[in-house]
Design a protein around this motif. Sequence first.
Motif, short mmCIF file in Angstrom:
data_model
loop_
_atom_site.label_atom_id
_atom_site.label_comp_id
_atom_site.label_asym_id
_atom_site.label_seq_id
_atom_site.Cartn_x
_atom_site.Cartn_y
_atom_site.Cartn_z
N UNK A 137 -26.85 -92.80 -23.81
CA UNK A 137 -26.91 -91.93 -24.98
C UNK A 137 -25.75 -90.95 -25.01
N UNK A 138 -25.44 -90.46 -23.83
CA UNK A 138 -24.37 -89.50 -23.68
C UNK A 138 -23.04 -90.12 -24.12
N UNK A 139 -22.82 -91.34 -23.64
CA UNK A 139 -21.58 -92.04 -23.97
C UNK A 139 -21.53 -92.32 -25.48
N UNK A 140 -22.67 -92.69 -26.02
CA UNK A 140 -22.76 -92.95 -27.44
C UNK A 140 -22.36 -91.69 -28.22
N UNK A 141 -22.89 -90.58 -27.79
CA UNK A 141 -22.62 -89.32 -28.46
C UNK A 141 -21.12 -89.00 -28.41
N UNK A 142 -20.58 -89.20 -27.23
CA UNK A 142 -19.15 -88.92 -27.03
C UNK A 142 -18.29 -89.79 -27.94
N UNK A 143 -18.60 -91.08 -28.01
CA UNK A 143 -17.82 -91.99 -28.86
C UNK A 143 -18.00 -91.64 -30.33
N UNK A 144 -19.21 -91.26 -30.69
CA UNK A 144 -19.48 -90.89 -32.07
C UNK A 144 -18.65 -89.66 -32.46
N UNK A 145 -18.67 -88.68 -31.57
CA UNK A 145 -17.92 -87.44 -31.84
C UNK A 145 -16.43 -87.69 -31.94
N UNK A 170 -35.45 -86.52 -22.34
CA UNK A 170 -36.50 -85.55 -22.05
C UNK A 170 -36.83 -85.55 -20.56
N UNK A 171 -36.98 -86.76 -20.01
CA UNK A 171 -37.27 -86.84 -18.58
C UNK A 171 -36.22 -86.16 -17.75
N UNK A 172 -34.98 -86.54 -18.03
CA UNK A 172 -33.90 -86.01 -17.20
C UNK A 172 -33.85 -84.49 -17.32
N UNK A 173 -34.08 -84.02 -18.52
CA UNK A 173 -34.07 -82.57 -18.69
C UNK A 173 -35.17 -81.90 -17.90
N UNK A 174 -36.33 -82.53 -17.92
CA UNK A 174 -37.43 -81.95 -17.14
C UNK A 174 -37.07 -81.95 -15.67
N UNK A 175 -36.46 -83.05 -15.26
CA UNK A 175 -36.11 -83.17 -13.84
C UNK A 175 -35.10 -82.12 -13.42
N UNK A 176 -34.18 -81.90 -14.32
CA UNK A 176 -33.08 -81.00 -13.94
C UNK A 176 -33.38 -79.55 -14.28
N UNK A 177 -34.54 -79.31 -14.81
CA UNK A 177 -34.87 -77.95 -15.19
C UNK A 177 -34.96 -77.07 -13.95
N UNK A 178 -33.88 -76.40 -13.70
CA UNK A 178 -33.78 -75.61 -12.48
C UNK A 178 -34.89 -74.56 -12.40
N UNK A 237 -29.52 -79.34 -22.08
CA UNK A 237 -30.64 -79.40 -23.00
C UNK A 237 -30.14 -79.44 -24.44
N UNK A 238 -29.16 -78.62 -24.71
CA UNK A 238 -28.57 -78.54 -26.04
C UNK A 238 -27.98 -79.91 -26.42
N UNK A 239 -27.29 -80.47 -25.46
CA UNK A 239 -26.65 -81.76 -25.67
C UNK A 239 -27.69 -82.84 -25.99
N UNK A 240 -28.78 -82.84 -25.22
CA UNK A 240 -29.82 -83.85 -25.44
C UNK A 240 -30.40 -83.69 -26.84
#
Length: 377
Positions: A137-145, A170-178, A237-240
């Motif tokens: 998703x991240x790569x998709x976003x980058x290419x889109x931008x 969502x999962x990754x964000x939860x995981x990384x939620x410091x 989080x903002x990015x997601x």
Amino acid sequence: MTPTSASPLEPIVGSAAIVVCCGSGGVGKTSTAAALALRGAELGRRTCVLTIDPAKRLAQALGLDLLSNEPKPVSGKGLPTAGPGSLDATMLDMRRTFDGIIERYARDEEQAERILANRFYQRLSSTLAGTHEYMAMEKLYELHESGRYELLVVDTPPTRSALDFLDAPTHLNELLDARALRLLIGPAQRVGRTYMAGLNFATNTMARMIRRLTGSELLAEVGEFFAAFEGMYDGFKERAKRVYELLEHPGTAFVVVATPDQVALREAAYFAGRLASGRMPLGALVVNRVHRAAPVPEVPAEALERLQGDGADGRLLATLLEQHRALETLAATERRRIAGLAEAVPGASVVEVPLLADDVHDIPGLRRLGAHLFATA
Ligand SMILES: Nc1ncnc2c1ncn2[C@@H]1O[C@H](COP(=O)(O)OP(=O)(O)OP(=O)(O)O)[C@@H](O)[C@H]1O
Ligand SMILES: [Mg+2]
């Protein structure tokens, strides 16, 4: 006669900005994504396909190798060279994409370096379930931008469940939620028995993963990782959030791929439901590798018996007829299941692609697949 209508995929690759191909493992996501992208290019659009782990021969045909984290033109036989359309392909390199995000959100170079050199981060970025989906998703976003392409076709990772893809950010964000992890990190900095005890009681996914992944020598690095990660969470989080916005955008179309087996079809229906409830646009359902049996005249049982006793040619014919009958039964079962899918997802367009005689591993193969994807009904 029913009126002929164009394939619903034609307007999608003709006008969507993003097409996401998803579905359960092995159903034909990568092949479909590549075939859709090829068609987009042929329709005159600047197209890029983002593949994930393509089979080796298909990767070669698309000119991809391990160093293809950045899009490269597909230069193969019969690709559009004149006209506005073009086809680029890229292969997701999870680790490098993750590194790129760390570099982007780190406060300064020093913070980025500390994280990138952290051994726990290195494990996390290449093994954590969901990271792959998130990076896609991240790569998709980058290419889109980047604005380089009119059409981006995204393949999704071979997850057990297609839903993992939608849930990944969502999962990754939860995981990384410091913040949520601070309880865990506190003792980590003391590294020792107390920490392990804390982990044993912790139920969250990250704790389980840390327990699984880390030898005791890595425990110190876990604490350091989260300390270094401090402050970056909000950026993530903002990015997601923006990635989800992109997926909900009307310029995005999801193409859900399945095979006509019960499990894949059920999963496809469930996924379509999830898309609807998340207000994400379902473009079409593709049922791939469908068995078809051309009709042959009914052969009475007595005639078959007679054939069987009628020399080698007769026996061969009898065997073929028997096999054909089994194929007809399978084809009929699949037709019923596909009709069930259409009922379960009212209003969705279903495109059927037959089982082809050969793998889809080169540009002509993609065209053959495309001929079915874009056939008029
Ligand atoms: N219609 C078809 N007829 C015959 N073979 C096909 C067809 N579609 C795809 N294949 C073949 O099936 C295999 C799986 O396809 P593909 O790699 O596209 O699936 P996938 O969903 O991306 O798998 P994964 O989940 O492992 O990433 C490949 O070998 C491909 O060439
Ligand atoms: Mg694949």
